[in-house]
Design a protein around this motif. Structure first.
Motif, PDB file in Angstrom:
ATOM      1  N   GLU A  72       0.853  -1.191   0.000  1.00  0.00           N
ATOM      2  CA  GLU A  72       0.000   0.000   0.000  1.00  0.00           C
ATOM      3  C   GLU A  72       0.888   1.239   0.000  1.00  0.00           C
ATOM      4  OE1 GLU A  72      -2.145   0.899   3.603  1.00  0.00           O
ATOM      5  OE2 GLU A  72      -0.618  -0.055   4.841  1.00  0.00           O
ATOM      6  N   PRO A  73       0.410   2.331  -0.583  1.00  0.00           N
ATOM      7  CA  PRO A  73       1.181   3.576  -0.526  1.00  0.00           C
ATOM      8  C   PRO A  73       1.307   4.047   0.926  1.00  0.00           C
ATOM      9  CG  PRO A  73      -0.533   3.710  -2.193  1.00  0.00           C
ATOM     10  CD  PRO A  73      -0.798   2.473  -1.393  1.00  0.00           C
ATOM     11  N   ILE A  74       2.443   4.636   1.248  1.00  0.00           N
ATOM     12  CA  ILE A  74       2.711   5.160   2.587  1.00  0.00           C
ATOM     13  C   ILE A  74       2.994   6.651   2.468  1.00  0.00           C
ATOM     14  CG2 ILE A  74       4.161   4.991   4.648  1.00  0.00           C
ATOM     15  CD1 ILE A  74       2.720   2.359   4.031  1.00  0.00           C
ATOM     16  N   LYS A  75       2.238   7.458   3.230  1.00  0.00           N
ATOM     17  CA  LYS A  75       2.457   8.904   3.226  1.00  0.00           C
ATOM     18  C   LYS A  75       3.546   9.239   4.239  1.00  0.00           C
ATOM     19  CE  LYS A  75      -1.173  11.614   3.630  1.00  0.00           C
ATOM     20  NZ  LYS A  75      -2.223  12.516   4.157  1.00  0.00           N
ATOM     21  N   ILE A  76       4.445  10.137   3.846  1.00  0.00           N
ATOM     22  CA  ILE A  76       5.496  10.622   4.733  1.00  0.00           C
ATOM     23  C   ILE A  76       5.146  12.054   5.102  1.00  0.00           C
ATOM     24  CG2 ILE A  76       7.979  11.008   5.025  1.00  0.00           C
ATOM     25  CD1 ILE A  76       7.203   8.065   4.420  1.00  0.00           C
ATOM     26  N   SER A  77       5.151  12.348   6.422  1.00  0.00           N
ATOM     27  CA  SER A  77       4.796  13.691   6.861  1.00  0.00           C
ATOM     28  C   SER A  77       5.954  14.338   7.608  1.00  0.00           C
ATOM     29  CB  SER A  77       3.559  13.663   7.749  1.00  0.00           C
ATOM     30  OG  SER A  77       3.835  13.015   8.968  1.00  0.00           O
ATOM     31  N   LYS A  78       5.994  15.663   7.524  1.00  0.00           N
ATOM     32  CA  LYS A  78       6.990  16.462   8.230  1.00  0.00           C
ATOM     33  C   LYS A  78       6.247  17.633   8.846  1.00  0.00           C
ATOM     34  CE  LYS A  78      11.406  18.743   7.639  1.00  0.00           C
ATOM     35  NZ  LYS A  78      12.510  19.004   6.693  1.00  0.00           N
ATOM     36  N   SER A  79       6.387  17.801  10.127  1.00  0.00           N
ATOM     37  CA  SER A  79       5.684  18.865  10.861  1.00  0.00           C
ATOM     38  C   SER A  79       4.179  18.782  10.643  1.00  0.00           C
ATOM     39  CB  SER A  79       6.216  20.240  10.445  1.00  0.00           C
ATOM     40  OG  SER A  79       7.602  20.349  10.675  1.00  0.00           O
ATOM     41  N   GLY A  80       3.667  17.550  10.562  1.00  0.00           N
ATOM     42  CA  GLY A  80       2.234  17.342  10.425  1.00  0.00           C
ATOM     43  C   GLY A  80       1.681  17.498   9.016  1.00  0.00           C
TER      44      GLY A  80
END
Length: 70
Positions: free
Chosen positions: A23-31
């Motif tokens: 599955e695609p995975i989202k990467i977040s930075k500072s929300g």
């Protein structure tokens, strides 16, 4: 879609790559979402769908012009 922080993605890069095969995975930075990691297969399918849609739009526009529908 599962989300990982940049720090978690860096610390678990191997796991990230394995998970992205399913599955695609989202990467977040500072929300905020900054990237999505996905399998090559999913990416290629997405690109093919975009190309098909663009072709459809082009053909529809050609038909409209031919019929004088501007």
């Amino acid at each position: 879609m599962r989300t990982l922080t940049v720090k978690d993605a860096e610390g678990n890069f191997g796991e990230l790559l394995l998970s992205a095969q399913h599955e695609p995975i989202k990467i977040s930075k500072s929300g905020e979402g900054v990237a999505v990691v996905m399998s090559v297969h999913d990416y290629e399918e997405l690109e093919a769908m975009k190309a098909d849609y663009l072709q459809y739009c082009f053909e529809a526009a050609k038909r409209d012009l031919t019929q004088g529908n501007l």
